[in-house]
Design an enzyme around this catalytic site. Structure first.
Site, short mmCIF file in Angstrom:
data_model
loop_
_atom_site.label_atom_id
_atom_site.label_comp_id
_atom_site.label_asym_id
_atom_site.label_seq_id
_atom_site.Cartn_x
_atom_site.Cartn_y
_atom_site.Cartn_z
N THR A 198 -19.25 5.36 -24.20
CA THR A 198 -20.57 5.37 -24.85
C THR A 198 -21.30 4.05 -24.64
OG1 THR A 198 -21.61 5.34 -27.04
CG2 THR A 198 -19.31 4.71 -26.96
N ASP A 199 -22.63 4.10 -24.71
CA ASP A 199 -23.43 2.86 -24.62
C ASP A 199 -23.19 1.96 -25.83
OD1 ASP A 199 -24.79 4.40 -26.53
OD2 ASP A 199 -26.75 4.23 -25.56
N GLU A 200 -22.63 2.54 -26.91
CA GLU A 200 -22.46 1.74 -28.13
C GLU A 200 -21.48 0.58 -27.95
OE1 GLU A 200 -22.40 3.81 -31.86
OE2 GLU A 200 -23.32 5.58 -30.97
N LYS A 240 -13.98 2.52 -28.93
CA LYS A 240 -14.33 3.00 -27.59
C LYS A 240 -14.26 1.85 -26.59
CE LYS A 240 -15.57 6.66 -26.61
NZ LYS A 240 -14.84 7.90 -26.21
N TYR A 284 -16.23 2.50 -34.71
CA TYR A 284 -16.26 3.52 -33.65
C TYR A 284 -16.49 2.85 -32.29
CZ TYR A 284 -18.50 6.81 -30.42
OH TYR A 284 -18.84 7.52 -29.30
P1 NAD Z 1 -17.15 15.61 -31.06
O1 NAD Z 1 -16.76 14.88 -32.28
O2 NAD Z 1 -18.16 16.72 -31.16
O3 NAD Z 1 -15.85 16.26 -30.38
C1 NAD Z 1 -14.63 15.58 -30.28
C2 NAD Z 1 -13.56 16.59 -29.92
O4 NAD Z 1 -12.32 15.88 -29.78
C3 NAD Z 1 -13.35 17.65 -30.98
O5 NAD Z 1 -13.21 18.93 -30.38
C4 NAD Z 1 -12.04 17.24 -31.65
O6 NAD Z 1 -11.31 18.34 -32.19
C5 NAD Z 1 -11.32 16.58 -30.49
N1 NAD Z 1 -10.31 15.61 -30.94
C6 NAD Z 1 -10.45 14.63 -31.86
N2 NAD Z 1 -9.30 13.97 -32.01
C7 NAD Z 1 -8.40 14.53 -31.17
C8 NAD Z 1 -7.03 14.30 -30.86
N3 NAD Z 1 -6.34 13.31 -31.46
N4 NAD Z 1 -6.43 15.07 -29.93
C9 NAD Z 1 -7.11 16.07 -29.31
N5 NAD Z 1 -8.40 16.36 -29.57
C10 NAD Z 1 -9.04 15.59 -30.48
O7 NAD Z 1 -17.63 14.49 -30.03
P2 NAD Z 1 -18.72 14.57 -28.87
O8 NAD Z 1 -20.02 14.20 -29.43
O9 NAD Z 1 -18.54 15.83 -28.14
O10 NAD Z 1 -18.22 13.35 -27.97
C11 NAD Z 1 -17.29 13.55 -26.90
C12 NAD Z 1 -17.05 12.22 -26.21
O11 NAD Z 1 -18.29 11.69 -25.72
C13 NAD Z 1 -16.47 11.17 -27.14
O12 NAD Z 1 -15.50 10.44 -26.42
C14 NAD Z 1 -17.67 10.28 -27.47
O13 NAD Z 1 -17.25 8.96 -27.74
C15 NAD Z 1 -18.48 10.38 -26.19
N6 NAD Z 1 -19.92 10.17 -26.34
C16 NAD Z 1 -20.62 10.90 -27.26
C17 NAD Z 1 -22.00 10.71 -27.35
C18 NAD Z 1 -22.84 11.51 -28.34
O14 NAD Z 1 -24.03 11.23 -28.48
N7 NAD Z 1 -22.27 12.51 -29.01
C19 NAD Z 1 -22.66 9.79 -26.52
C20 NAD Z 1 -21.90 9.07 -25.58
C21 NAD Z 1 -20.53 9.28 -25.50
#
Ligand code: NAD
Length: 346
Positions: free
Chosen positions: A125-127, A153, A149
């Protein structure tokens, strides 16, 4: 090609898997997918097709090395989305963020190395860069994460880098801006505001609302991740941005218009602790190296997203309140319900 997608039942991971299975990327109509997902409060099996000849769904924890070593042989690649992803939850309680985001990423990298998986993409993530008042971050910018968080990351990114530098693992890291789109859990800003507005409730805006984010549709993010999987270089970081920068006030105004709501429904609430003021990415590298460019404008994507929530109340009501109106299995449930009632969750 067989790909393991961790966290493939969450918001972004499930979009990626649905697109892969639908043949939405060149050559992906022959790709087989194993989804490994623990199905936390954020994961939902129903985000994926109930049965598909090229999908194996394995409920399980990415922090379990033995499970990973059992599952990974026969996979050419891992795309690692699994994480605890909500900043507010990490402010309230950070242990699970360190365990899953750092420990889980380490377990995935280590098992990929041990089982000879050829390619790993670590989705970050950009964060991790912190907050920037002016200009934008390149991939060379220092990591200065501010929330637990973001720190978890950033730590995971460094573990991934070390597996490339020390062991030669073919791993690339993506750092994307804020995503929005269908199937996003209603704890996050856009779906929380949309669903509150659809319910005729108020929307809780943190502080002055002048925090600025770059918004990218989940479909553009997933296409970028897939292009990094296929063409990204080992050990490299790729920023994924949109150039669509909006303050939370501006996003709120757009949502009010799309939901025919009056500005009087905005409630200014006490700001998040350590709230980053602004994120902005320079994503020249992925645009020039891999030909990436976002395809969905924020105006179009936001309108489609609001329509999706309007058409799928059963999905978001179950995520927001639980199928029985409660969230009995969610360890954060009490806090979430309280926060939502008081209007500070986002
Ligand atoms: P989300 O919270 O919607 O989904 C996370 C998924 O991971 C869920 O299905 C959860 O059940 C699963 N999970 C959590 N802990 C787990 C574990 N220990 N073992 C197996 N599965 C597990 O998140 P998202 O928004 O879909 O984000 C996905 C990725 O993208 C993350 O790594 C996040 O850091 C990154 N990201 C998100 C954004 C955003 O805006 N949402 C932006 C940039 C990067």
């Amino acid at each position: 090609m067989r790909i393991m997608v961790t966290g493939g039942a969450g918001f972004i991971g499930s979009h990626y898997v649905r697109t892969l299975l639908a043949g939405g990327y060149p050559g992906s109509d022959s790709v087989s997918v194993t989804v490994l997902d623990k199905l936390t409060y954020a994961g939902n099996r129903a985000n994926l097709p109930p049965a598909h000849p090229r999908l194996d769904f394995v409920p399980g924890d990415v922090c379990e090395p033995s499970l990973l070593r059992e599952l990974l042989p026969g996979h050419e690649a891992v795309v690692h989305f699994a994480a605890e992803s909500h900043v507010d939850r990490s402010v309230a309680s950070s242990g699970e963020f360190i365990r899953t985001n750092v420990g889980g990423t380490h377990a995935v990298l280590d098992a990929a190395l041990a089982t000879g998986v050829q390619r790993v993409v670590h989705v970050s993530t950009d964060e991790v860069y912190g907050s920037i008042d002016e200009g934008s971050w390149t991939e060379e910018s220092p990591l200065q994460p501010n929330s637990p968080y973001a720190a978890s990351k950033a730590a995971a990114d460094l573990v991934a880098r070390s597996y490339y530098r020390t062991h030669g693992l073919d791993v690339s890291i993506t750092r994307c801006s804020n995503n929005y789109g269908p199937y996003q859990h209603p704890e996050k800003l856009i779906p929380l505001f949309v669903t509150n507005l659809l319910e005729g409730r108020t929307v809780p805006l943190y502080g002055t609302g002048e925090n600025r984010r770059e918004w990218l549709h989940v479909d553009d993010h997933c296409r970028a991740v897939h292009s990094v999987l296929l063409g990204g270089r080992a050990g490299e970081v790729y920023n994924i941005g949109s150039g669509s920068e909006y303050s939370n006030n501006a996003v709120t105004r757009l949502l009010l218009e799309l939901c025919d709501a009056d500005p009087s429904v905005i409630r200014h609430v006490t700001d998040r602790k350590g709230h980053d003021r602004r994120y902005a990415l320079d994503d020249t590298k992925i645009r020039e190296e891999l030909g990436y460019a976002p395809a969905i404008s924020f105006a179009d994507g936001l309108a489609e997203t609001v329509d999706w929530y309007r058409s799928n109340p059963a999905w978001w009501k179950a995520a927001k309140y639980g199928t029985d109106g409660e969230r009995a299995t969610d360890p954060h449930a009490a806090g979430t319900r309280r926060a939502d009632r008081e209007g500070v969750a986002r």
